[in-house]
Every structure is written in C-alpha cells, then in structure tokens.
Design an enzyme around this catalytic site. Structure first.
Site, PDB file in Angstrom:
ATOM      1  N   SER A 150      84.804   7.145  95.985  1.00  0.00           N
ATOM      2  CA  SER A 150      84.108   8.023  96.921  1.00  0.00           C
ATOM      3  C   SER A 150      82.891   7.351  97.553  1.00  0.00           C
ATOM      4  O   SER A 150      82.446   7.755  98.644  1.00  0.00           O
ATOM      5  CB  SER A 150      83.686   9.321  96.230  1.00  0.00           C
ATOM      6  OG  SER A 150      82.933   9.047  95.065  1.00  0.00           O
ATOM      7  N   ASP A 405      73.941  15.886  92.839  1.00  0.00           N
ATOM      8  CA  ASP A 405      74.529  14.589  93.173  1.00  0.00           C
ATOM      9  C   ASP A 405      73.418  13.560  93.394  1.00  0.00           C
ATOM     10  O   ASP A 405      72.725  13.581  94.416  1.00  0.00           O
ATOM     11  CB  ASP A 405      75.386  14.709  94.436  1.00  0.00           C
ATOM     12  CG  ASP A 405      76.161  13.424  94.746  1.00  0.00           C
ATOM     13  OD1 ASP A 405      75.965  12.426  94.046  1.00  0.00           O
ATOM     14  OD2 ASP A 405      76.963  13.438  95.700  1.00  0.00           O
ATOM     15  N   HIS A 408      75.942   9.652  95.211  1.00  0.00           N
ATOM     16  CA  HIS A 408      76.264   9.387  96.609  1.00  0.00           C
ATOM     17  C   HIS A 408      74.990   9.428  97.447  1.00  0.00           C
ATOM     18  O   HIS A 408      73.913   9.727  96.944  1.00  0.00           O
ATOM     19  CB  HIS A 408      77.297  10.404  97.106  1.00  0.00           C
ATOM     20  CG  HIS A 408      78.562  10.385  96.321  1.00  0.00           C
ATOM     21  ND1 HIS A 408      78.756  11.169  95.200  1.00  0.00           N
ATOM     22  CD2 HIS A 408      79.707   9.660  96.469  1.00  0.00           C
ATOM     23  CE1 HIS A 408      79.964  10.937  94.696  1.00  0.00           C
ATOM     24  NE2 HIS A 408      80.552  10.025  95.449  1.00  0.00           N
TER      25      HIS A 408
END
Length: 430
Positions: A150, A405, A408
């Site tokens: 990702s 998160d 990312h």
C-alpha cells in the site's frame, strides 16, 4: 489609464519617455537570456546548511525557494534536513482526483496543515522542484511500473497527482484481477499525448505468497520465487520501482524449493504449519525477497531498463502501537540528530542495500541498471506527515479496527519528495 501623447516639438519629453522603455526592453531580454541559460547550465549550491547545529526550537528563516527545472548532477540526496518552504504544494485534494480517502487528510480535516510547509534540503545542494512537463517529455513512449504494497500505491498516487497539473491519464477499462485481500492485482494508466504508460502491481511480499490460514492471517512465502503476477511482465517496462517491507511482519512461514525452511515469530503464536519450524529473523526474509525480485528482473534478457528500489519508510506511532493506542500527533519535523532510526528499519534498509549491490552486475550485463531511492533518513524525520485519525470520517477506520494511521502519508505531503528524487534519478539525467 490613457496613453501619453508624444509632442514632436518637445525633444526632451520624447527622450524622457523613450529612455525607460528602452531600459525595460533591455531588462526583459536579459531576463529571458538568464532563464534559458540557467535551464541549460544549472548550478549547484555548494553551501551547506548550518541550521542543524542550531539549538533554537523555532525553525530557521525560510530560504529562497528552489529554482524549477534545474538538474543537480552531483549531490547526495539522502542526507539533509527539512527546512521551511514558501511555495504551495503541487496539488490539493480539490485539484487531484486520484487521492485515496485514507490519505486525504485535507478532506477529513487534519487540524494542522503546517506539515505542507517544509521541503527537503540535501547537504551541499538544493533539490529542484518537480517539473511535470519535463518528466512527461522524458517518459515519452516509455512505460513504468510500481510494484509493492500500500505504500507503493501511496507513492504511485503521489506521482499521478503531481503530474495532474500537466496532464490527466486515462485508466484502462479492464476488469482487474482481485486477490485474496480484496485489492486489485494490477491497475494501468496511460498518458495518450505522451505515449506514457504507468502501472501499479499489488505484490506486498514481491515473492509468490499464498494465504495458508485466513483466520490467523498467516502466509506461506516462497522466498525463492518472484510473484508471477508482476514478474511475468518485466520485459514490458522501461522502469520498475520496487518496494515493500511492512507485510513481512504478518504471520509467515518461509519456503524455498517448496520446502518449509523457517517462520517469523508471529507465525509461532498460531501453531499449525509454523509452530514446529525454526524461527528466522524477518530482515533475512526481506533480504531474500528483494534478492529474488531483482534476480527475476536480471534473468530477463529483454529487460534493458532501470530498476529503482525504494528503501524502507519508518512509521511514527508513539505511546503505543497501531493496535494499542499509538498515535502521531506531532506538528513539525524532527531536527536532524533529534531521533535515531529504529533498529528494525535500519536492518530492513541494510537488507535492501545488500540486495541492490548483489544485483547490480547481473542487471548491468543485459544493459540495465539498478538504483536505490533512499528516502529512509528523510522520512524518519517526518512524524507530522501521516493521516493519524484523518484518513476516514469520524467513527470510521482504515482497515478493520485500524483507526489511526501513522504509516502511510498524507497527499499532498512529505511523500511527494519521493517523486522529486525520482525525477532527478530518471528524467533530469536525460
């Protein structure tokens, strides 16, 4: 404003009007000359920044913005610091249609956008801004693939967004293969005017992987076999960007030649195939996977392009892990020397560097090259650039119970540096 009427009977007035016009025309010609000259013969600022030695907690005064379109021919981009930036980001969530919600920090109200006001300043030079027109021209008739997890998609979307100001690609209208994780195995975009194809392959381990136990989330990794979903297409690309380390922490049993040769420590907790197998360190599996992936590319005699291996990017969970209350709430970068790279990330990066060194000669024999896109140190200093709780609506989640998160990167955000460096590595050298 009405124009002045010249008086033929007054030479002094005519001279007074003509003189400033001549000066302005001369300045315009000099400016045009300087622009053309600087584009053809860019300079490198050799003055090292001294702000890293400052003990002040406030940022140094903003330096002049880097010039656009310059080429830096000799500079170590991996060492440096983040300095205040006076320029706006390349794009926003309103100008780029490719941002995934999980990285759309503006859309979901990240309260402090100061993370957008910094740029990477390498030691000994300035890093030019990304020139989308020049990049696309350099990629005319070429094809590029991003392969990984990702974070590879995060990188890929950053590039789409930076290029969107210059051109919008068309996604191929094909029905994508969906793997067991629910993700599309491959997505393809084309910039028709430039004949440039840009592809994304979902391959979080880079090697062949089978989910052996869905309940436990356990995987069988064939460390000696590249994932055929991307490896079968190597010869179709001029540039391949490889990355991926984070999935190796998932419960995994390692295989070579079809035989079980080890497991990671997470696999032992679930019993089954991994319970009675010798535990092997995860960095060893990372090294083997990148060695296999690069070896698969080197074995393709038809591949004479460039492989770029993107180094590991650290996460910034503090006061807990992703599932134990950790978060990333800092609002500014770390200063150099304020934080040390984690031991795990250092081992991952070392494994990647070793894999590149081992593959260089084999890839070169076929006329290709292997480059290291080393962003580890730069990104380790950016705890402020993650979505945190602002990659989804209130009450939502990133994946399952994954709410915060700190892995990312927001788009736009510090991750756009990766493409500035990619531009220098690939397009600016042409």
């Amino acid at each position: 404003m009405k124009p002045h009427k010249s008086d033929p009977s007054s030479p002094k007035r005519s001279a007074a009007i003509a003189t400033p016009i001549i000066i302005l025309l001369a300045l315009a010609l000099v400016s045009l000359y300087d622009m053309n000259f600087s584009n053809r013969y860019p300079y490198i600022d050799r003055t090292s920044s001294s702000s890293s030695s400052s003990s002040s907690l406030s940022p140094p005064p903003p330096p002049p913005p880097p010039s656009r379109g310059n080429i830096v021919r000799a500079c170590n981009f991996t060492r440096g610091e983040w300095v205040p930036d006076v320029e706006a980001p390349y794009y926003t969530n309103l100008t780029c249609p490719f941002i995934d919600d999980h990285q759309n920090c503006m859309k979901f109200g990240k309260p402090n956008l100061e993370f957008l006001l910094w740029r990477w300043k390498p030691d000994g030079c300035d890093l030019p801004r990304f020139d989308a027109a020049r990049f696309l021209e350099a990629m005319r008739g070429k094809s590029m693939a991003f392969v990984g997890d990702s974070l590879a998609r995060n990188h890929f979307k950053s590039l789409l967004c930076i290029l969107s100001k210059e051109a919008q690609p068309v996604e191929f209208q094909t029905t994508p293969e969906i793997d067991v994780t629910g993700r599309a195995v491959r997505r393809d975009y084309r910039y028709d005017i430039h004949g440039f194809n840009l592809s994304l392959f979902w391959s979080p381990f880079l090697v062949k992987a089978n989910q052996s136990n869905a309940t436990l989330g356990q995987w069988d990794l064939h460390l000696d076999t590249a994932d055929p979903r991307w490896a079968a297409h190597v010869a179709d690309f001029d540039y391949i960007v490889l990355s991926g380390t984070n999935w190796f922490l998932r419960p995994s049993v390692y295989r070579e030649g079809g035989r079980v040769v080890g497991r990671n420590n997470a696999a032992s907790s679930g019993g089954g195939a991994g319970g009675n197998v010798t535990e092997l360190p995860v960095p060893g599996a990372v090294r083997a996977a990148f060695r296999t992936a690069l070896g698969a590319i080197a074995a393709r005699e038809a591949f004479r392009g460039t492989v770029v291996l993107r180094s590991v990017t650290p996460a910034h969970f503090e006061n807990g892990e992703w599932n134990t209350g950790g978060d990333c709430v800092r609002t500014r970068p770390f200063r150099r020397g304020e934080r040390s790279l984690g031991a795990v990330e250092a081992e991952y990066r070392a494994a990647q560097v070793d894999a590149v060194k081992e593959a260089e000669a084999a890839v070169r024999r076929n006329g290709g090259e292997v480059l290291l896109l080393d962003i580890t140190e730069a990104m380790d200093l950016r705890p402020d650039g993650h979505p945190s709780r602002y990659g989804h609506p209130p009450g939502g989640s990133v994946e399952g119970s994954f709410v915060v998160d700190c892995l990312h990167w927001c788009l736009p955000g510090p991750i756009d540096l990766w493409n500035e460096l990619l531009f220098q590595m690939l397009a600016a050298r042409r």
